[in-house]
Motif scaffolding. Structure first.
Motif, PDB file in Angstrom:
ATOM      1  N   SER A  93      31.476 101.292  99.187  1.00 43.16           N
ATOM      2  CA  SER A  93      31.296 102.634  98.640  1.00 43.16           C
ATOM      3  C   SER A  93      30.056 102.623  97.763  1.00 43.16           C
ATOM      4  O   SER A  93      29.596 101.572  97.322  1.00 43.16           O
ATOM      5  CB  SER A  93      32.521 103.073  97.838  1.00 43.16           C
ATOM      6  N   MET A  94      29.516 103.793  97.543  1.00 41.16           N
ATOM      7  CA  MET A  94      28.339 103.931  96.693  1.00 41.16           C
ATOM      8  C   MET A  94      28.767 104.723  95.457  1.00 41.16           C
ATOM      9  O   MET A  94      29.386 105.773  95.570  1.00 41.16           O
ATOM     10  CB  MET A  94      27.233 104.677  97.421  1.00 41.16           C
ATOM     11  N   LEU A  95      28.456 104.201  94.290  1.00 39.48           N
ATOM     12  CA  LEU A  95      28.818 104.841  93.033  1.00 39.48           C
ATOM     13  C   LEU A  95      27.531 105.279  92.340  1.00 39.48           C
ATOM     14  O   LEU A  95      26.626 104.472  92.127  1.00 39.48           O
ATOM     15  CB  LEU A  95      29.590 103.858  92.152  1.00 39.48           C
ATOM     16  N   VAL A  96      27.446 106.576  92.024  1.00 41.05           N
ATOM     17  CA  VAL A  96      26.259 107.141  91.399  1.00 41.05           C
ATOM     18  C   VAL A  96      26.617 107.620  89.993  1.00 41.05           C
ATOM     19  O   VAL A  96      27.610 108.320  89.811  1.00 41.05           O
ATOM     20  CB  VAL A  96      25.715 108.330  92.230  1.00 41.05           C
ATOM     21  N   HIS A  97      25.820 107.214  89.012  1.00 42.13           N
ATOM     22  CA  HIS A  97      25.991 107.652  87.625  1.00 42.13           C
ATOM     23  C   HIS A  97      24.794 108.520  87.234  1.00 42.13           C
ATOM     24  O   HIS A  97      23.648 108.147  87.504  1.00 42.13           O
ATOM     25  CB  HIS A  97      26.057 106.458  86.674  1.00 42.13           C
ATOM     26  N   VAL A  98      25.067 109.659  86.590  1.00 39.29           N
ATOM     27  CA  VAL A  98      24.012 110.579  86.163  1.00 39.29           C
ATOM     28  C   VAL A  98      24.247 110.928  84.695  1.00 39.29           C
ATOM     29  O   VAL A  98      25.366 111.304  84.323  1.00 39.29           O
ATOM     30  CB  VAL A  98      24.032 111.870  87.018  1.00 39.29           C
ATOM     31  N   PRO A  99      23.223 110.804  83.853  1.00 41.60           N
ATOM     32  CA  PRO A  99      23.391 111.180  82.448  1.00 41.60           C
ATOM     33  C   PRO A  99      23.818 112.645  82.327  1.00 41.60           C
ATOM     34  O   PRO A  99      23.326 113.511  83.047  1.00 41.60           O
ATOM     35  CB  PRO A  99      22.001 110.962  81.848  1.00 41.60           C
ATOM     36  N   VAL A 100      24.725 112.919  81.390  1.00 44.79           N
ATOM     37  CA  VAL A 100      25.264 114.265  81.214  1.00 44.79           C
ATOM     38  C   VAL A 100      24.259 115.191  80.532  1.00 44.79           C
ATOM     39  O   VAL A 100      24.119 116.351  80.914  1.00 44.79           O
ATOM     40  CB  VAL A 100      26.594 114.212  80.416  1.00 44.79           C
ATOM     41  N   SER A 101      23.543 114.698  79.549  1.00 44.38           N
ATOM     42  CA  SER A 101      22.633 115.549  78.781  1.00 44.38           C
ATOM     43  C   SER A 101      21.235 114.942  78.762  1.00 44.38           C
ATOM     44  O   SER A 101      21.053 113.760  79.083  1.00 44.38           O
ATOM     45  CB  SER A 101      23.144 115.683  77.342  1.00 44.38           C
ATOM     46  N   PRO A 102      20.248 115.727  78.342  1.00 42.88           N
ATOM     47  CA  PRO A 102      18.904 115.156  78.191  1.00 42.88           C
ATOM     48  C   PRO A 102      18.882 113.987  77.194  1.00 42.88           C
ATOM     49  O   PRO A 102      18.156 113.013  77.399  1.00 42.88           O
ATOM     50  CB  PRO A 102      18.075 116.337  77.681  1.00 42.88           C
ATOM     51  N   ALA A 103      19.676 114.063  76.141  1.00 41.24           N
ATOM     52  CA  ALA A 103      19.728 112.960  75.174  1.00 41.24           C
ATOM     53  C   ALA A 103      20.286 111.698  75.826  1.00 41.24           C
ATOM     54  O   ALA A 103      19.787 110.592  75.580  1.00 41.24           O
ATOM     55  CB  ALA A 103      20.570 113.356  73.964  1.00 41.24           C
ATOM     56  N   ASP A 104      21.311 111.852  76.667  1.00 41.87           N
ATOM     57  CA  ASP A 104      21.862 110.702  77.384  1.00 41.87           C
ATOM     58  C   ASP A 104      20.818 110.126  78.343  1.00 41.87           C
ATOM     59  O   ASP A 104      20.667 108.905  78.457  1.00 41.87           O
ATOM     60  CB  ASP A 104      23.122 111.101  78.158  1.00 41.87           C
ATOM     61  N   ALA A 105      20.073 111.017  79.020  1.00 42.45           N
ATOM     62  CA  ALA A 105      19.032 110.566  79.942  1.00 42.45           C
ATOM     63  C   ALA A 105      17.959 109.776  79.191  1.00 42.45           C
ATOM     64  O   ALA A 105      17.471 108.752  79.680  1.00 42.45           O
ATOM     65  CB  ALA A 105      18.410 111.760  80.668  1.00 42.45           C
ATOM     66  N   GLU A 106      17.601 110.233  77.994  1.00 44.47           N
ATOM     67  CA  GLU A 106      16.594 109.524  77.200  1.00 44.47           C
ATOM     68  C   GLU A 106      17.102 108.151  76.779  1.00 44.47           C
ATOM     69  O   GLU A 106      16.342 107.170  76.787  1.00 44.47           O
ATOM     70  CB  GLU A 106      16.212 110.358  75.974  1.00 44.47           C
ATOM     71  N   ARG A 107      18.377 108.042  76.431  1.00 50.27           N
ATOM     72  CA  ARG A 107      18.937 106.738  76.045  1.00 50.27           C
ATOM     73  C   ARG A 107      18.897 105.768  77.229  1.00 50.27           C
ATOM     74  O   ARG A 107      18.553 104.598  77.072  1.00 50.27           O
ATOM     75  CB  ARG A 107      20.353 106.909  75.514  1.00 50.27           C
ATOM     76  N   VAL A 108      19.252 106.268  78.408  1.00 52.06           N
ATOM     77  CA  VAL A 108      19.202 105.421  79.608  1.00 52.06           C
ATOM     78  C   VAL A 108      17.761 105.022  79.890  1.00 52.06           C
ATOM     79  O   VAL A 108      17.464 103.855  80.150  1.00 52.06           O
ATOM     80  CB  VAL A 108      19.827 106.151  80.818  1.00 52.06           C
TER      81      VAL A 108
END
Length: 92
Positions: free
Chosen positions: A69-84
């Motif tokens: 299976s393929m598991l995809v994770h996406v940051p919820v908010s722009p702040a989460d995206a910046e942390r990643v």
């Protein structure tokens, strides 16, 4: 990759084999193999450097490969995206 799955199953069986002999309830539940799964949801991580990160995840079947299976994770908010992003490329 079937060999990998077989090896993991053998290791799990070895680790929990003793419980089967001492707990009839555990043996029954293990044999029923009634495991609930979810294909999507949210995870909250508390990373020691980046801090809290919330991710949405989705799981997808791989056609023709039922063991994958393929598991995809996406940051919820722009702040989460910046942390990643900071974990991948370093601070801005």
């Amino acid at each position: 990759m079937r060999g990998t799955a077989d090896t993991a199953e053998a290791q799990i069986t070895a680790a929990y084999g003793g419980i089967w002999r001492t707990s009839p309830l555990f043996a029954t539940l293990w044999q029923e193999n009634d495991v609930a799964t979810t294909s999507d949801g949210r995870k909250r991580l508390d990373h020691p450097v980046a801090g809290p990160i919330e991710l949405e995840f989705s799981s997808f079947a791989v056609e023709g490969r039922p063991e994958l299976s393929m598991l995809v994770h996406v940051p919820v908010s722009p702040a989460d995206a910046e942390r990643v992003r900071s974990l991948v490329v370093g601070p801005a």
